[in-house]
Design a protein around this motif. Structure first.
Motif, PDB file in Angstrom:
ATOM      1  N   ASP A 117       0.807  -1.221   0.000  1.00  0.00           N
ATOM      2  CA  ASP A 117       0.000   0.000   0.000  1.00  0.00           C
ATOM      3  C   ASP A 117       0.841   1.272   0.000  1.00  0.00           C
ATOM      4  O   ASP A 117       0.374   2.325  -0.410  1.00  0.00           O
ATOM      5  N   ILE A 118       2.057   1.182   0.470  1.00  0.00           N
ATOM      6  CA  ILE A 118       2.929   2.368   0.444  1.00  0.00           C
ATOM      7  C   ILE A 118       3.373   2.590  -1.003  1.00  0.00           C
ATOM      8  O   ILE A 118       3.832   1.650  -1.657  1.00  0.00           O
ATOM      9  N   PRO A 119       3.236   3.820  -1.527  1.00  0.00           N
ATOM     10  CA  PRO A 119       3.690   4.066  -2.895  1.00  0.00           C
ATOM     11  C   PRO A 119       5.165   3.694  -3.037  1.00  0.00           C
ATOM     12  O   PRO A 119       5.973   4.029  -2.163  1.00  0.00           O
ATOM     13  N   SER A 120       5.503   3.002  -4.091  1.00  0.00           N
ATOM     14  CA  SER A 120       6.883   2.533  -4.222  1.00  0.00           C
ATOM     15  C   SER A 120       7.345   2.596  -5.672  1.00  0.00           C
ATOM     16  O   SER A 120       6.539   2.735  -6.597  1.00  0.00           O
ATOM     17  N   VAL A 121       8.643   2.500  -5.844  1.00  0.00           N
ATOM     18  CA  VAL A 121       9.256   2.498  -7.172  1.00  0.00           C
ATOM     19  C   VAL A 121      10.081   1.224  -7.297  1.00  0.00           C
ATOM     20  O   VAL A 121      10.976   0.982  -6.464  1.00  0.00           O
ATOM     21  N   ALA A 122       9.794   0.414  -8.287  1.00  0.00           N
ATOM     22  CA  ALA A 122      10.599  -0.787  -8.524  1.00  0.00           C
ATOM     23  C   ALA A 122      11.894  -0.377  -9.201  1.00  0.00           C
ATOM     24  O   ALA A 122      11.897   0.466 -10.109  1.00  0.00           O
ATOM     25  N   ALA A 123      12.995  -0.936  -8.754  1.00  0.00           N
ATOM     26  CA  ALA A 123      14.300  -0.554  -9.307  1.00  0.00           C
ATOM     27  C   ALA A 123      15.204  -1.769  -9.406  1.00  0.00           C
ATOM     28  O   ALA A 123      14.991  -2.781  -8.736  1.00  0.00           O
ATOM     29  N   LYS A 124      16.223  -1.628 -10.245  1.00  0.00           N
ATOM     30  CA  LYS A 124      17.184  -2.715 -10.454  1.00  0.00           C
ATOM     31  C   LYS A 124      18.560  -2.257  -9.965  1.00  0.00           C
ATOM     32  O   LYS A 124      18.938  -1.096 -10.171  1.00  0.00           O
ATOM     33  N   VAL A 125      19.268  -3.158  -9.328  1.00  0.00           N
ATOM     34  CA  VAL A 125      20.632  -2.851  -8.895  1.00  0.00           C
ATOM     35  C   VAL A 125      21.547  -2.941 -10.109  1.00  0.00           C
ATOM     36  O   VAL A 125      21.594  -3.977 -10.782  1.00  0.00           O
ATOM     37  N   ILE A 126      22.240  -1.839 -10.413  1.00  0.00           N
ATOM     38  CA  ILE A 126      23.110  -1.856 -11.605  1.00  0.00           C
ATOM     39  C   ILE A 126      24.595  -1.845 -11.262  1.00  0.00           C
ATOM     40  O   ILE A 126      25.431  -2.087 -12.133  1.00  0.00           O
ATOM     41  N   ALA A 127      24.939  -1.554 -10.031  1.00  0.00           N
ATOM     42  CA  ALA A 127      26.368  -1.559  -9.662  1.00  0.00           C
ATOM     43  C   ALA A 127      26.520  -1.649  -8.157  1.00  0.00           C
ATOM     44  O   ALA A 127      25.637  -1.243  -7.404  1.00  0.00           O
TER      45      ALA A 127
END
Lengths: 287, 169
Positions: A117-127
């Motif tokens: 329910d908390i607004p979130s941003v999906a992200a990828k680890v790049i380094a």
């Protein structure tokens, strides 16, 4: 006297460099990331981020292979430790209904509705960290996606860390295993709260408790393997209920006044690929 | 005196980018090498203390922009280490096959020691830990491994028309 002139110039250059460096160090310590140096660093990150993402795609598998050669002994040791822990867990599960119930609760934590329910941003680890003295990762999402400094970051195992730098196109996350990391936690079963701090030597978290605030029963009930999660209390930078780690051991001080709980974070930074940045600030209501 | 800017600036830029982009993927014994430090030592060895110190300052400063330690800390450590190497008496270091690796290791230990010491003075307590010493020692070993390549690159860029491992007059 050409030799004298050359030596004088050399000393002059050395003094200029030393004074400039000390000035920069002082400015950086005072201004943190908000000063002009922080702005220059964000520009540098912005330029390099696309290259880092490309390098991750191209050299990631090579890096895994490279690490595998050098860390073969560590992996074998870790494998042994994991096998040992697995055996202990199996024995515990057979012997205790309570342990099974705890295990169910632990798994259920991942599916708690508030995280979704908390607004979130999906992200990828790049380094990973570019240097040797910080435990950080670089994400492929930054200010353009609404990521800001201070936001908590979670992964499949629980708490990953918090955003300490953000720019257009990426962000840096300070990991829960960094010596400078701190988080307010609670022991899930005992409801004991306190601030946990990173440790330089071990990558563990240390929770200092004062025995005067605890009953004997509470103290005795803390055992290795107990779950630890964020408590969200006292202006905490993290919402409550995020799994952080498990108790590794409890050290009772000889004075008897305090006890130290060593916590092993659940985070495995080496296998971290996808995370969620929670757009949550201190004081925000938990949905 | 030769004007080396057109050669050293692209070299410094390349070293910093390589360090930040490539080497986090190529950790050995859990650490990355200090490419900028090794390159500064190589430049100081060939061009002397002043050029080496400026080059070390530039690469260190570039690297600092990507670290969470204070900006200027790597710059100071790299510059001082390069200055020391460039100040060594001619003939003290004999040309040899293992010289780059030796200088890489020694530079890594000395430069790393300066980094840790100044870092502790700047208030970063974890740089004074046993773990930090262990990390820096492993990093110096990695420096020794990459040093022959870095010294070769520096020689190629700075002195393509001169014999290798020659001290500046």
């Amino acid at each position: 006297m050409p030799g004298f002139g050359r030596d004088t110039r050399r000393r002059y250059v050395l003094i200029v460099i030393v004074l400039t460096s000390i000035t920069l160090i002082t400015l950086d310590r005072r201004a943190d990331d908000k000063g002009p140096l922080g702005a220059v660093a964000r520009v540098a990150h912005r330029i390099v981020s696309p290259l880092a993402a490309a390098a991750d795609a191209v050299f990631g598998p090579v890096g895994d292979w490279f690490a595998g050669i050098a860390d073969g002994g560590d992996l074998r040791r870790e494998n042994r430790d994991l096998a040992e822990r697995l055996a202990q867990e199996r024995a515990k599960n057979r012997q205790s209904e309570q342990a099974i119930e705890e295990n169910r609760r632990y798994k259920a934590l991942f599916g708690e509705p508030w995280l979704d329910d908390i607004p979130s941003v999906a992200a990828k680890v790049i380094a990973g960290a570019p240097g040797n003295f910080e435990r950080t990762v670089v994400l492929n999402r930054g200010t353009e996606s609404g990521v800001a400094i201070g936001y908590p970051v979670v992964g499949p195992d629980g708490l990953v860390g918090r955003v300490v730098e953000a720019w257009d196109g990426g962000s840096t996350v300070l990991l829960v295993t960094d010596p400078t990391f701190g988080v307010a936690v609670r022991l899930t079963d005992q409801r004991i709260r306190g601030p946990a701090e990173g440790q330089p030597e071990s990558g563990l978290l240390k929770l200092n408790l004062t025995s005067a605030d605890l009953s004997d029963e509470q103290i005795e009930s803390i055992v290795a393997g107990d779950d630890v999660e964020t408590c969200g209390c006292d202006e905490s930078e993290y919402p409550p209920g995020i799994p952080v780690g498990e108790v590794l051991r409890v050290e009772r001080q000889t004075s008897g006044i305090s006890l130290i709980v060593r916590i092993r974070p659940l985070l495995d930074a080496s296998s971290l690929e996808n995370v969620k940045v929670l757009r949550w600030r201190t004081g925000d209501l938990v949905p | 005196m030769r004007f080396l800017g057109p050669r050293l600036v692209p070299l410094a830029f390349t070293i910093v980018i390589t360090q930040v982009v490539l080497f986090p993927q190529l950790r050995l014994l859990g650490v990355v090498p200090d490419l900028g430090l090794v390159a500064a030592v190589a430049v100081a060895y060939r061009e002397g203390a002043v050029v080496g110190a400026w080059f070390g300052f530039a690469t260190g400063l570039g690297f600092d922009l990507f670290l969470h330690t204070p900006t200027g800390l790597s710059a100071l450590a790299y510059a001082l280490c390069a200055y020391l190497v460039g100040s060594l008496e001619r003939g003290l270091l004999r040309r040899g096959r293992w010289l780059p690796s030796f200088l890489g290791l020694a530079g890594g230990l000395v430069g790393g020691g300066i980094f840790l010491a100044v870092g502790v003075l700047a208030g970063i307590d974890e740089l004074g830990s046993v773990r930090a010493l262990s990390v820096q020692t492993r990093s110096a070993i990695y420096d020794a491994i990459v040093a022959p390549v870095v010294f070769g690159l520096v020689a190629l860029i700075l002195h393509a028309d001169e014999p290798s491992w020659k001290f500046r007059d």
